[in-house]
Structures are given as C-alpha cells and as structure tokens.
Motif scaffolding. Structure first.
Motif, PDB file in Angstrom:
ATOM      1  N   GLN A   1       0.695  -1.087  -0.126  1.00  0.00           N
ATOM      2  CA  GLN A   1       0.097   0.059  -0.020  1.00  0.00           C
ATOM      3  C   GLN A   1       0.953   1.276   0.108  1.00  0.00           C
ATOM      4  O   GLN A   1       1.809   1.372   0.768  1.00  0.00           O
ATOM      5  N   GLU A   2       0.630   2.241  -0.791  1.00  0.00           N
ATOM      6  CA  GLU A   2       1.349   3.347  -0.949  1.00  0.00           C
ATOM      7  C   GLU A   2       1.290   4.118   0.463  1.00  0.00           C
ATOM      8  O   GLU A   2      -0.002   4.386   0.968  1.00  0.00           O
ATOM      9  N   ASP A   3       2.505   4.685   1.115  1.00  0.00           N
ATOM     10  CA  ASP A   3       2.256   5.434   2.240  1.00  0.00           C
ATOM     11  C   ASP A   3       2.039   6.776   1.959  1.00  0.00           C
ATOM     12  O   ASP A   3       2.330   7.572   1.121  1.00  0.00           O
ATOM     13  N   VAL A   4       0.874   7.338   2.787  1.00  0.00           N
ATOM     14  CA  VAL A   4       0.020   8.626   2.791  1.00  0.00           C
ATOM     15  C   VAL A   4       1.039   9.505   2.975  1.00  0.00           C
ATOM     16  O   VAL A   4       1.127  10.624   2.530  1.00  0.00           O
ATOM     17  N   GLU A   5       1.745   9.477   3.761  1.00  0.00           N
ATOM     18  CA  GLU A   5       2.879  10.247   4.186  1.00  0.00           C
ATOM     19  C   GLU A   5       3.883  10.788   3.416  1.00  0.00           C
ATOM     20  O   GLU A   5       4.528  12.117   3.107  1.00  0.00           O
ATOM     21  N   ASN A   6       4.017   9.935   1.823  1.00  0.00           N
ATOM     22  CA  ASN A   6       4.775  10.330   0.941  1.00  0.00           C
ATOM     23  C   ASN A   6       4.312  11.056  -0.128  1.00  0.00           C
ATOM     24  O   ASN A   6       4.982  11.422  -1.093  1.00  0.00           O
ATOM     25  N   LYS A   7       3.121  11.189   0.054  1.00  0.00           N
ATOM     26  CA  LYS A   7       2.353  12.204  -0.957  1.00  0.00           C
ATOM     27  C   LYS A   7       2.458  13.393  -0.809  1.00  0.00           C
ATOM     28  O   LYS A   7       2.846  13.980   0.252  1.00  0.00           O
ATOM     29  N   GLU A   8       2.409  14.109  -1.903  1.00  0.00           N
ATOM     30  CA  GLU A   8       2.635  15.802  -1.701  1.00  0.00           C
ATOM     31  C   GLU A   8       1.451  16.195  -1.113  1.00  0.00           C
ATOM     32  O   GLU A   8       0.309  15.754  -1.706  1.00  0.00           O
ATOM     33  N   GLU A   9       1.467  17.095  -0.145  1.00  0.00           N
ATOM     34  CA  GLU A   9       0.536  17.498   0.586  1.00  0.00           C
ATOM     35  C   GLU A   9      -0.289  18.553  -0.180  1.00  0.00           C
ATOM     36  O   GLU A   9       0.300  19.498  -0.904  1.00  0.00           O
ATOM     37  N   VAL A  10      -1.728  18.495  -0.198  1.00  0.00           N
ATOM     38  CA  VAL A  10      -2.664  19.567  -0.760  1.00  0.00           C
ATOM     39  C   VAL A  10      -2.840  20.591   0.138  1.00  0.00           C
ATOM     40  O   VAL A  10      -3.709  19.957   1.059  1.00  0.00           O
ATOM     41  N   HIS A  11      -2.643  21.762   0.063  1.00  0.00           N
ATOM     42  CA  HIS A  11      -3.062  22.904   1.029  1.00  0.00           C
ATOM     43  C   HIS A  11      -4.471  23.400   0.701  1.00  0.00           C
ATOM     44  O   HIS A  11      -4.807  23.806  -0.306  1.00  0.00           O
ATOM     45  N   THR A  12      -5.199  23.424   1.612  1.00  0.00           N
ATOM     46  CA  THR A  12      -6.680  23.867   1.390  1.00  0.00           C
ATOM     47  C   THR A  12      -6.866  25.071   2.599  1.00  0.00           C
ATOM     48  O   THR A  12      -5.841  24.968   3.397  1.00  0.00           O
ATOM     49  N   VAL A  13      -7.863  25.692   2.726  1.00  0.00           N
ATOM     50  CA  VAL A  13      -8.028  26.511   3.558  1.00  0.00           C
ATOM     51  C   VAL A  13      -8.264  25.946   5.225  1.00  0.00           C
ATOM     52  O   VAL A  13      -7.300  26.341   6.052  1.00  0.00           O
ATOM     53  N   GLU A  14      -8.682  24.726   5.106  1.00  0.00           N
ATOM     54  CA  GLU A  14      -8.870  24.018   6.384  1.00  0.00           C
ATOM     55  C   GLU A  14      -7.329  23.388   6.879  1.00  0.00           C
ATOM     56  O   GLU A  14      -7.112  23.267   8.166  1.00  0.00           O
ATOM     57  N   SER A  15      -6.417  23.122   6.166  1.00  0.00           N
ATOM     58  CA  SER A  15      -5.123  22.704   6.299  1.00  0.00           C
ATOM     59  C   SER A  15      -4.262  23.766   6.596  1.00  0.00           C
ATOM     60  O   SER A  15      -3.236  23.602   7.597  1.00  0.00           O
ATOM     61  N   THR A  16      -4.479  24.892   6.231  1.00  0.00           N
ATOM     62  CA  THR A  16      -3.464  26.065   6.417  1.00  0.00           C
ATOM     63  C   THR A  16      -4.062  27.040   7.659  1.00  0.00           C
ATOM     64  O   THR A  16      -3.449  27.467   8.628  1.00  0.00           O
ATOM     65  N   PHE A  17      -5.192  27.041   8.114  1.00  0.00           N
ATOM     66  CA  PHE A  17      -5.817  27.932   9.016  1.00  0.00           C
ATOM     67  C   PHE A  17      -6.745  26.920   9.772  1.00  0.00           C
ATOM     68  O   PHE A  17      -7.911  26.168   9.339  1.00  0.00           O
ATOM     69  N   LYS A  18      -6.427  26.868  11.305  1.00  0.00           N
ATOM     70  CA  LYS A  18      -7.585  26.044  12.146  1.00  0.00           C
ATOM     71  C   LYS A  18      -8.419  26.907  12.762  1.00  0.00           C
ATOM     72  O   LYS A  18      -9.485  26.445  13.231  1.00  0.00           O
ATOM     73  N   LYS A  19      -8.393  28.268  12.763  1.00  0.00           N
ATOM     74  CA  LYS A  19      -9.120  28.844  13.276  1.00  0.00           C
ATOM     75  C   LYS A  19      -9.360  30.364  12.771  1.00  0.00           C
ATOM     76  O   LYS A  19      -8.266  30.730  12.011  1.00  0.00           O
ATOM     77  N   ARG A  20     -10.462  31.267  12.914  1.00  0.00           N
ATOM     78  CA  ARG A  20      -9.964  32.679  12.552  1.00  0.00           C
ATOM     79  C   ARG A  20      -9.814  33.616  13.831  1.00  0.00           C
ATOM     80  O   ARG A  20     -10.366  33.524  14.904  1.00  0.00           O
ATOM     81  N   SER A  21      -8.730  34.494  13.653  1.00  0.00           N
ATOM     82  CA  SER A  21      -8.390  35.448  14.617  1.00  0.00           C
ATOM     83  C   SER A  21      -9.417  36.223  14.969  1.00  0.00           C
ATOM     84  O   SER A  21     -10.177  36.674  14.447  1.00  0.00           O
ATOM     85  N   ILE A  22      -9.550  36.282  16.435  1.00  0.00           N
ATOM     86  CA  ILE A  22     -10.367  37.251  16.988  1.00  0.00           C
ATOM     87  C   ILE A  22     -10.370  38.475  16.761  1.00  0.00           C
ATOM     88  O   ILE A  22     -11.165  39.505  16.907  1.00  0.00           O
ATOM     89  N   PHE A  23      -8.811  38.956  16.277  1.00  0.00           N
ATOM     90  CA  PHE A  23      -8.656  40.264  16.187  1.00  0.00           C
ATOM     91  C   PHE A  23      -9.487  40.834  14.635  1.00  0.00           C
ATOM     92  O   PHE A  23      -9.198  42.183  14.482  1.00  0.00           O
ATOM     93  N   PHE A  24      -9.707  39.961  14.017  1.00  0.00           N
ATOM     94  CA  PHE A  24     -10.466  40.272  12.670  1.00  0.00           C
ATOM     95  C   PHE A  24     -11.662  40.824  12.941  1.00  0.00           C
ATOM     96  O   PHE A  24     -12.557  41.549  12.035  1.00  0.00           O
TER      97      PHE A  24
END
Length: 538
Positions: free
Chosen positions: A288-311
């Motif tokens: 089975q192909e190792d998932v960790e070796n795949k190139e990561e696909v960056h989405t909004v959910e993977s980049t930001f976990k929450k919205r800053s309260i300062f906004f």
C-alpha cells in the motif's frame, strides 16, 4: 546524639523533624544576614508563637504559607536531637537506637519525598487549599541541581574517607560501574513488537509491514527564494535529488486571509481537550502506498485552524503585518538546534539514526547512510563532526569568556566540560552566545565550509536584532538569507530544518515594514513575568 545540617531551608528543615520524637534548635550562621526586620523570625520562635512543636501542626502550616516577605531568608543550622522528651515522657533509649533513627532519617530523605505524608498534612484541617510547594516539586520530579544538593547534604553527614559522588554525572557513571545500567529498545508505535532479540536489526515491523523509523517532518526547499539563474536551483546531488525552479510563495494580505477564514467556525477561549481513549491504528497492507510520502494539498482547512479574534477590529485586515514573529524565541530555537547538533548532545541533536534513515529513504547523501551490516551500526561522520578534543576546545572557549559589566551573564557555570554541553542558558544568553561567541568558536573548531554559513547567519541575526538599522542593511540581509539557508541545507540533514529555521527568512521583511524588533520582541514581557514570579514566589 545529633546531626547538623547546614544551609537548609526552614520549610524543608521542618520536615526533617521526626514528629514527636525530636527536639529542635535553629541558629543563624551569619548574624549580619539575620536581621531583616520584625517580619523575619526563626523556626523556634515560630513554634513558640504558634504554641506548636510539631511540623504537621495546622497552625505551623498556616504560618509557613504566609507571604515571602515574612519568610526566613538567611542560612541556618538545624540541630536535630533525639535525646529530648516526647509527649511528656522521657525517652530512655541508648545511643545505638538514636543512631538507627538518624540513619533511617537520612535514607528517607528527611521525609521530603514521602507522598503520603505530604498529602496527609494537607488533610489535617488546613485553611489553605493550595498545595504545598514541596508537593508540586515532588510531582514534577527532582532536577539535577536538587539531586546534587542532596548529594552535598549526604556528603556532609558521612564520615571522612567516603566515596559518594559530587555531581549527577559522576553518580550515573558510578551506577554504570557497579553493573546497574540499563539497555534501551525501540518499541513500535503501533504496539506490535519491541525491536530486540531476532528483531533487533529489523527496519520493518514483521506484523504490520511498516517502517520501523518514523519520518521526521522538515521544512526545506529554500531554493525557491533564490534568483532564477542561481546555481543551487539546478543542483540535484547536494539537496534532495531534484531541481527546484518554483517561484517564491506570495504572502497573502490581511484582506485575503480574512476572506479565506470567514466561514471557519471558531470557539474562542480555553477549551478542555477530550482525553484520547486507546490508540487509533492505521491499517496497512503490504504494497500500500504510504500516505505520508504523497505531496500535501494545501486547503483553507489545512492552512488555518481558526479565525483570529482580531479580525473583529475593522482596521485589522488592512495592516501590513497582522502577526509579529517572535524574533527572540526564533533565535533561541535556531541556536539550540545548531549547538546541540554540533556537540552531538544526546536526545537533542538533529542528526541521529532516524535522520540518517530518512536520508536513505530519500536516496540522498549515500556516504552518510547507516551501515546495517554491522552488529551495532554507527553513524558515519558528517562534515560538521567534532572530535572530543574539538568539543572540549569549543566548550572551554565559551566557559572562559568574560563580558563587560551589565553586558551578559557569566557562562562559567553554564558549561559542563565533562559532558560537552551547556545547561541553564536563558534566551539572552543564547542571544549573546549566537551573535558574539559562536562565530569565534566555530572558526576554531569547524571546517570553513561549515563555519562560514554559521558566521553569516549570526551576522544576519545581529543586523535583524539591532536597535538602529538602515534600509540598505535590511535589503542585504533579505538577499543573503535564502542562500545561507540553502548552504545549511547542503550541510545538515533535512530533519535539522523545522519551522523555526524557516521563519528566519521572514524576519528582515518584518523589520523593513514595521521597524526594529526592539519594539515588538518579548524581552520586556519576559522580564516583567519574571519579576512577577519573584514577587509571588519569593
């Protein structure tokens, strides 16, 4: 029969009294340091004031919980005598019984590490619901310095001619010498097997067929910040085996980040994390192909976990810099990685067996791969490897350095020559060490191809952290940093580069946009918090 304990704190000395079995007297060693005002009082006077002679008495505990200004602040001598009366009755015991009790007292560590006695004291009707400082210290474990203090205490109690070690490192060597050492084995994170016996040299788990070595996450790829025609972009052998002609990433503006995080549901405040029950295992089959070796696909959910309260502030999204990088701790973490790797500090070096296995999986730097045919594989020497004599020279140079008054703290007591490592370095110590001492130390102990990039990196930090800096200097640092980081990528393993090494490349940009770091760093905040701790904890 009595035993004398020198320089022993009152809170701990009170625990050294066998309840109902000893009389005590406390005398100052230095009368000049004794008089600190009416608030200063001795333990004996405390007993007289509270009408108590037992350290477990609730009234005495309440006294000990008073503010630090009312605490005893001088070296004292504690005399424990086992010849006094006990609960109105005369003790009729011979000298041998008293000696046995003293021996037991020493073995028990003066009852400082008896969890039951510490908790029982709290249950005796004390009005203070907070836990004792000694209880908290026990829960956190004993530090090396505390262990050496105990060794000093025992050495003073033992007769002349004893062989009790002085330091923690000597005690560990003594334990190994008498055959009480231990062996360590790798345990697979899926709880399948322990790699020992017939599986000691195995690199793959025989049960789930997955690799024994965990892939370390690294932040590399700084060639994309170089100019398009730079020679490093087409150099495959020195880096990860590939060329890199990507464009540098474009930093999103505050308005773009606000729009990207608009639909993220965020619960503000400290939330209690749910305890993880059991361990979730990943089911893999052979091939089975190792998932960790795949190139990561960056989405909004993977980049930001929450919205800053300062906004919620209307102007926040229009700021050029909406989040300041902590240059003080970035510099400290980079310094720690560099020094611990150069000195090969156990469990802190970024160059270890896992790092070498990662390079083997990446098929790079074959001359640094582990030879698995040997019974006990050794790590081949890297270009930054220092022999023991070089490490002694490196540490000795730092140990003997002297600074002007009020410039930096002394390094003399923060260097352990016998272990070739540094202990107790604060953030300001690392700041001075990195920018002023490290260039000279690496120049004397490392080859030029390793020393030169580290010297350039130290110089860049010196410009970034300067109180007065020109736009021309910052422009030069912005241009040099990508090449310096790429030179370090050619020298150190990929696991050396975590997020802290990467954030260095963004520091000069912040200086150019919002000014010197002295107006944004954590020095004043850390000093204020330290002063508050001293006021509260004494």
């Amino acid at each position: 029969m009595a035993v004398l304990l020198s320089s022993f704190s009152p809170s701990r000395a009170s625990r050294a009294i066998a309840t109902g079995a000893a009389t005590t007297s406390f005398t100052p060693q230095d009368p000049q340091s004794w008089a600190t005002g009416a608030a200063t009082t001795s333990f004996a006077a405390t007993c007289a004031a509270t009408g108590s002679s037992s350290p477990q008495d609730p009234r005495l505990r309440i006294y000990r919980s008073r503010s630090p200004s009312q605490a005893l602040r001088c070296p004292i001598s504690v005399t424990i005598s086992f010849a006094g009366p006990t609960q109105g009755e005369e003790r009729q015991e011979d000298t041998s019984n008293a000696r046995d009790e003293i021996d037991q007292l020493l073995l028990d560590g003066f009852d400082m590490y008896n969890r039951s006695s510490l908790h029982s004291e709290k249950e005796e009707g004390s009005e203070d619901d907070s836990e004792d400082e000694d209880v908290e210290s026990y829960k956190r474990g004993m530090t090396n310095a505390a262990f050496e203090d105990m060794l000093t205490l025992f050495r003073e109690a033992l007769p002349e001619g004893h062989s009790l070690p002085k330091k923690f490192h000597e005690a560990k060597q003594y334990i190994r010498g008498v055959g009480l050492a231990y062996d360590t084995y790798d345990a697979y994170f899926n709880d399948c097997i322990i790699f020992r016996g017939i599986h000691a040299k195995a690199n793959v788990c025989p049960v789930c067929k997955t690799s024994r070595w965990k892939t370390e996450r690294s932040v590399v790829g700084h060639r994309r910040f170089l100019s398009r025609d730079h020679a490093f972009r087409s150099d495959e052998e020195s880096f990860d085996g590939t060329t890199d002609f990507r464009e540098p990433p474009v930093q999103p503006t505050g308005e773009e980040i606000s729009a990207m995080t608009m639909d993220i549901q965020t619960a503000y405040g400290k939330l209690q994390k749910q305890k993880r029950i059991g361990r979730k295992k990943r089911n893999r089959v052979e091939g089975q192909e190792d998932v960790e070796n795949k190139e990561e696909v960056h989405t909004v959910e993977s980049t930001f976990k929450k919205r800053s309260i300062f906004f919620q502030l209307e102007y926040w999204k229009f700021l050029l810099v909406i989040h300041n990088l902590d240059s003080m701790h970035i510099e400290k973490n980079v310094f720690d990685n560099v020094v611990n790797t150069l000195l090969d500090v156990d469990k802190r070096s970024k160059d270890n067996a896992k790092a070498r296995m990662d390079m083997k999986r990446m098929k790079i730097r074959e001359h640094l791969h582990i030879d698995e045919t040997q019974e006990k594989p050794d790590l081949p020497d890297a270009v930054y490897y220092m022999e023991s004599s070089k490490k002694k020279l490196f540490c000795g140079l730092v140990k003997n350095v002297r600074f002007p008054d009020n410039h930096a703290s002394s390094m003399f007591n923060k260097v352990r020559l016998e272990e070739n490592k540094f202990v107790g370095l604060k953030t300001h110590d690392c700041h001075i060490f990195f920018e002023e001492i490290l260039p000279l130390a690496v120049m004397k102990t490392l080859p030029e191809e390793v020393a030169l990039p580290l010297i350039k990196l130290a110089k860049c930090f010196k410009v970034i952290t300067s109180k007065i800096v020109s736009n021309k200097e910052i422009a030069i640092v912005e241009e040099q940093l990508p090449e310096i980081l790429c030179q370090l990528e050619k020298i150190f393993p990929p696991t050396f580069f975590d997020i802290m090494e990467h954030l260095v490349i963004h520091l000069p940009t912040e200086v150019r946009l919002v000014g010197p770091v002295q107006f944004r760093n954590m020095w004043s905040t850390e000093m204020f918090i330290g002063n508050m701790k001293n006021w509260i904890c004494g």
